[in-house]
Scaffold this motif. Structure first.
Motif, PDB file in Angstrom:
ATOM      1  N   SER A  72       0.817  -1.217   0.000  1.00 35.31           N
ATOM      2  CA  SER A  72       0.000   0.000   0.000  1.00 35.31           C
ATOM      3  C   SER A  72       0.850   1.267   0.000  1.00 35.31           C
ATOM      4  O   SER A  72       0.406   2.317  -0.450  1.00 35.31           O
ATOM      5  CB  SER A  72      -0.958   0.004   1.196  1.00 35.31           C
ATOM      6  OG  SER A  72      -0.271  -0.280   2.388  1.00 35.31           O
ATOM      7  N   ALA A  73       2.090   1.172   0.478  1.00 35.07           N
ATOM      8  CA  ALA A  73       2.950   2.360   0.572  1.00 35.07           C
ATOM      9  C   ALA A  73       3.538   2.750  -0.782  1.00 35.07           C
ATOM     10  O   ALA A  73       3.656   3.941  -1.098  1.00 35.07           O
ATOM     11  CB  ALA A  73       4.091   2.097   1.561  1.00 35.07           C
ATOM     12  N   ALA A  74       3.893   1.751  -1.576  1.00 34.82           N
ATOM     13  CA  ALA A  74       4.655   2.000  -2.800  1.00 34.82           C
ATOM     14  C   ALA A  74       3.888   2.902  -3.757  1.00 34.82           C
ATOM     15  O   ALA A  74       2.771   2.599  -4.158  1.00 34.82           O
ATOM     16  CB  ALA A  74       4.984   0.681  -3.486  1.00 34.82           C
ATOM     17  N   GLY A  75       4.506   4.026  -4.096  1.00 35.39           N
ATOM     18  CA  GLY A  75       3.888   4.985  -4.993  1.00 35.39           C
ATOM     19  C   GLY A  75       3.207   6.127  -4.262  1.00 35.39           C
ATOM     20  O   GLY A  75       2.842   7.126  -4.865  1.00 35.39           O
ATOM     21  N   GLY A  76       3.019   5.961  -2.944  1.00 28.90           N
ATOM     22  CA  GLY A  76       2.325   6.990  -2.177  1.00 28.90           C
ATOM     23  C   GLY A  76       3.189   7.685  -1.153  1.00 28.90           C
ATOM     24  O   GLY A  76       2.770   8.674  -0.536  1.00 28.90           O
ATOM     25  N   THR A  77       4.399   7.173  -0.971  1.00 34.12           N
ATOM     26  CA  THR A  77       5.309   7.805  -0.020  1.00 34.12           C
ATOM     27  C   THR A  77       6.740   7.461  -0.429  1.00 34.12           C
ATOM     28  O   THR A  77       6.954   6.563  -1.244  1.00 34.12           O
ATOM     29  CB  THR A  77       4.985   7.369   1.435  1.00 34.12           C
ATOM     30  OG1 THR A  77       5.717   8.195   2.338  1.00 34.12           O
ATOM     31  CG2 THR A  77       5.340   5.916   1.693  1.00 34.12           C
ATOM     32  N   THR A  78       7.703   8.181   0.115  1.00 31.29           N
ATOM     33  CA  THR A  78       9.074   7.966  -0.330  1.00 31.29           C
ATOM     34  C   THR A  78       9.658   6.715   0.335  1.00 31.29           C
ATOM     35  O   THR A  78       9.202   6.268   1.384  1.00 31.29           O
ATOM     36  CB  THR A  78       9.967   9.174   0.021  1.00 31.29           C
ATOM     37  OG1 THR A  78       9.792   9.459   1.407  1.00 31.29           O
ATOM     38  CG2 THR A  78       9.584  10.393  -0.796  1.00 31.29           C
ATOM     39  N   VAL A  79      10.673   6.172  -0.316  1.00 37.18           N
ATOM     40  CA  VAL A  79      11.364   5.008   0.236  1.00 37.18           C
ATOM     41  C   VAL A  79      12.761   4.985  -0.371  1.00 37.18           C
ATOM     42  O   VAL A  79      12.959   5.411  -1.503  1.00 37.18           O
ATOM     43  CB  VAL A  79      10.595   3.707  -0.101  1.00 37.18           C
ATOM     44  CG1 VAL A  79      10.548   3.441  -1.598  1.00 37.18           C
ATOM     45  CG2 VAL A  79      11.180   2.500   0.633  1.00 37.18           C
ATOM     46  N   ASP A  80      13.715   4.504   0.414  1.00 36.20           N
ATOM     47  CA  ASP A  80      15.071   4.299  -0.098  1.00 36.20           C
ATOM     48  C   ASP A  80      15.199   2.811  -0.402  1.00 36.20           C
ATOM     49  O   ASP A  80      15.446   1.996   0.488  1.00 36.20           O
ATOM     50  CB  ASP A  80      16.093   4.740   0.962  1.00 36.20           C
ATOM     51  CG  ASP A  80      17.525   4.486   0.511  1.00 36.20           C
ATOM     52  OD1 ASP A  80      17.728   3.938  -0.597  1.00 36.20           O
ATOM     53  OD2 ASP A  80      18.447   4.829   1.291  1.00 36.20           O
ATOM     54  N   VAL A  81      15.019   2.486  -1.692  1.00 35.76           N
ATOM     55  CA  VAL A  81      14.977   1.077  -2.095  1.00 35.76           C
ATOM     56  C   VAL A  81      16.297   0.367  -1.794  1.00 35.76           C
ATOM     57  O   VAL A  81      16.332  -0.844  -1.609  1.00 35.76           O
ATOM     58  CB  VAL A  81      14.582   0.985  -3.597  1.00 35.76           C
ATOM     59  CG1 VAL A  81      14.798  -0.401  -4.154  1.00 35.76           C
ATOM     60  CG2 VAL A  81      13.114   1.399  -3.773  1.00 35.76           C
ATOM     61  N   SER A  82      17.401   1.134  -1.697  1.00 34.84           N
ATOM     62  CA  SER A  82      18.683   0.484  -1.408  1.00 34.84           C
ATOM     63  C   SER A  82      18.715  -0.125  -0.002  1.00 34.84           C
ATOM     64  O   SER A  82      19.583  -0.925   0.315  1.00 34.84           O
ATOM     65  CB  SER A  82      19.836   1.481  -1.576  1.00 34.84           C
ATOM     66  OG  SER A  82      19.841   2.398  -0.498  1.00 34.84           O
ATOM     67  N   GLN A  83      17.746   0.246   0.824  1.00 35.80           N
ATOM     68  CA  GLN A  83      17.649  -0.367   2.155  1.00 35.80           C
ATOM     69  C   GLN A  83      16.939  -1.722   2.109  1.00 35.80           C
ATOM     70  O   GLN A  83      16.748  -2.376   3.137  1.00 35.80           O
ATOM     71  CB  GLN A  83      16.893   0.564   3.117  1.00 35.80           C
ATOM     72  CG  GLN A  83      17.604   1.882   3.392  1.00 35.80           C
ATOM     73  CD  GLN A  83      18.913   1.690   4.154  1.00 35.80           C
ATOM     74  OE1 GLN A  83      18.995   0.880   5.067  1.00 35.80           O
ATOM     75  NE2 GLN A  83      19.949   2.423   3.756  1.00 35.80           N
ATOM     76  N   THR A  84      16.512  -2.103   0.912  1.00 41.32           N
ATOM     77  CA  THR A  84      15.798  -3.375   0.753  1.00 41.32           C
ATOM     78  C   THR A  84      16.505  -4.213  -0.314  1.00 41.32           C
ATOM     79  O   THR A  84      17.275  -3.689  -1.122  1.00 41.32           O
ATOM     80  CB  THR A  84      14.345  -3.151   0.276  1.00 41.32           C
ATOM     81  OG1 THR A  84      14.347  -2.771  -1.110  1.00 41.32           O
ATOM     82  CG2 THR A  84      13.660  -2.039   1.069  1.00 41.32           C
ATOM     83  N   ASP A  85      16.219  -5.510  -0.312  1.00 42.44           N
ATOM     84  CA  ASP A  85      16.632  -6.355  -1.437  1.00 42.44           C
ATOM     85  C   ASP A  85      15.460  -6.640  -2.342  1.00 42.44           C
ATOM     86  O   ASP A  85      15.636  -6.834  -3.545  1.00 42.44           O
ATOM     87  CB  ASP A  85      17.261  -7.653  -0.926  1.00 42.44           C
ATOM     88  CG  ASP A  85      18.592  -7.369  -0.274  1.00 42.44           C
ATOM     89  OD1 ASP A  85      19.547  -7.052  -0.999  1.00 42.44           O
ATOM     90  OD2 ASP A  85      18.664  -7.400   0.972  1.00 42.44           O
ATOM     91  N   VAL A  86      14.288  -6.712  -1.747  1.00 41.50           N
ATOM     92  CA  VAL A  86      13.083  -6.821  -2.559  1.00 41.50           C
ATOM     93  C   VAL A  86      12.038  -5.889  -1.953  1.00 41.50           C
ATOM     94  O   VAL A  86      11.673  -6.026  -0.782  1.00 41.50           O
ATOM     95  CB  VAL A  86      12.538  -8.264  -2.619  1.00 41.50           C
ATOM     96  CG1 VAL A  86      11.330  -8.313  -3.546  1.00 41.50           C
ATOM     97  CG2 VAL A  86      13.605  -9.246  -3.094  1.00 41.50           C
TER      98      VAL A  86
END
Ligand SMILES: *Cc1c(COP(=O)(O)O)cnc(C)c1O
Length: 380
Positions: free
Chosen positions: A182-196
């Protein structure tokens, strides 16, 4: 709850109503422009082969758009497959967890993935840290764990969790699997903190369900290739590696819903044109600011999430006082075309839950709260 007759006198003047009454947390509001764009390709893309250039270039548009939107780090790739986020939990259980997973759960969705890895007979029992609904738990480092999992936004409660690698986990080679549904596209995220960082299109992306999408690191792709090349049996439809191979060719293993991809591509491009994730985050924060400050200013309402720092900008939950029956309020609103603000069914609270994804106009959230005020004034 008063019977239907007793409620039928409760009306909302038309000038108070939002321009669009869809506030669901998923499926969520689809913008008219997206539907118009769908109609515009009604005889060119719809009803044509997903193995031919037109649909493949649509998939390519989605993949490139998501890579741009999330500022995909070097080597990360956009992978997609059929089945939605629930299916992705099975994909991840089979292809991304080597021996043992650790989960943080603080609501229904986090708990479901934890249940999936816990029940897998080929994995050691998962390590799970939990917090009650309305609070947050963050995964803690555990020896022998090779995959950490938690939801970015717990849609069942309206809690937004931090997205940060578990300390020390990189040296141990553990993967971070973050549910961004639900978050993806609606708030910021640093994808490098994730692997998937995985999600489905029917929430912040204003499309339909049935697809899973993921930004995957080289480590995740490599992990899946190794596990699937070993002696673990993985059904082809749940193979992450097969999804990677097909995605690289802008395809899916089996037939995707073309209309879903069109609506999704339109929404991605719209958000990019408006200014990307930073713009989307500002827009949802504006909506959420309206909702939470309204709830705080009414003595019969209060934000369910007590810590303001954890309150979700995309899914807001507001508790109502016992004398204001949420089911009555939502029934009256529904009769006026203002729909889907019922709370998550298993939470069992006297609450409203409001989807405030980028497709939702912040002014409509203001109108929604005015409508609730109007109903409550007549009720108490
Ligand atoms: C909606 C949701 C899911 C389930 O998505 P489906 O596509 O219906 O499987 C999983 N996780 C979160 C956080 C969600 O909001």
């Amino acid at each position: 709850m008063p019977d239907a007759d007793a409620l039928s006198h409760l009306t909302i003047p038309a000038d108070l109503l939002p321009r669009d009454g869809r506030f669901g947390s998923g499926p969520s509001k689809v913008r008219r422009e997206q539907v118009d764009a769908l109609a515009a390709v009604g005889t060119t893309l719809l009803g044509t082969s997903h193995r031919q250039a037109p649909v493949r270039s649509l998939v390519g548009r989605v993949r490139a758009g998501l890579a741009a939107l999330f500022d995909a780090p070097d080597g990360y790739e956009v992978v997609l497959g059929n089945g939605g986020s629930t299916t992705f939990w099975d994909v991840a259980t089979l292809c991304l967890v080597q021996e043992r997973a650790a989960h943080a759960q603080f609501g229904e969705f986090g708990a479901k993935f934890a249940a999936a890895t816990t029940r897998a007979p080929f994995l050691a029992p998962s390590h799970v840290v939990s917090a009650p609904a309305g609070q947050v738990a963050v995964p803690e480092p555990v020896d022998g764990v090779d995959a950490y999992a938690w939801p970015h936004n717990e849609t069942s409660t309206g809690v937004l969790a931090p997205v940060r690698r578990v300390p020390g986990s990189r040296d141990a080679g553990a993967l971070m699997l973050v549910d961004g549904t639900s978050a993806a596209g609606g708030t910021t995220v640093d994808v490098s903190q994730t692997d998937v960082y995985y999600f489905a299109p029917q929430k912040s992306f204003a499309s339909d369900g049935g697809l899973w999408l993921a930004l995957a690191s080289p480590a995740a792709v490599e992990r899946a290739a190794r596990l699937e090349g070993g002696d673990r049996w993985v059904p082809e439809s749940l193979s992450f590696t097969t999804a990677v191979t097909n995605s690289r060719a802008d395809q899916t293993l089996n037939t995707p819903a073309v209309a879903t991809l069109v609506l999704l591509a339109e929404q991605i491009d719209w958000v990019l044109e408006q200014g990307g994730l930073a713009w989307a985050a500002q827009r949802t924060a504006t909506s959420a600011g309206h909702l939470y400050s309204w709830a705080e200013s009414r003595d019969w309402a209060a934000p369910f999430v007590t810590d303001p720092g954890l309150r979700s900008p995309v899914v807001g939950t507001v508790d109502l006082a016992p004398e204001v029956e949420a089911s009555t309020v939502t029934a009256v609103l529904r009769r006026h075309g203002v729909v889907d603000i019922e709370p998550y069914r298993k939470l069992g609270r006297n609450q409203v839950r409001v989807g405030m994804y980028p497709a939702v106009e912040p002014d409509d959230v203001l109108a929604l709260t005015a409508c609730i005020d109007h109903v409550v004034e007549q009720l108490v």
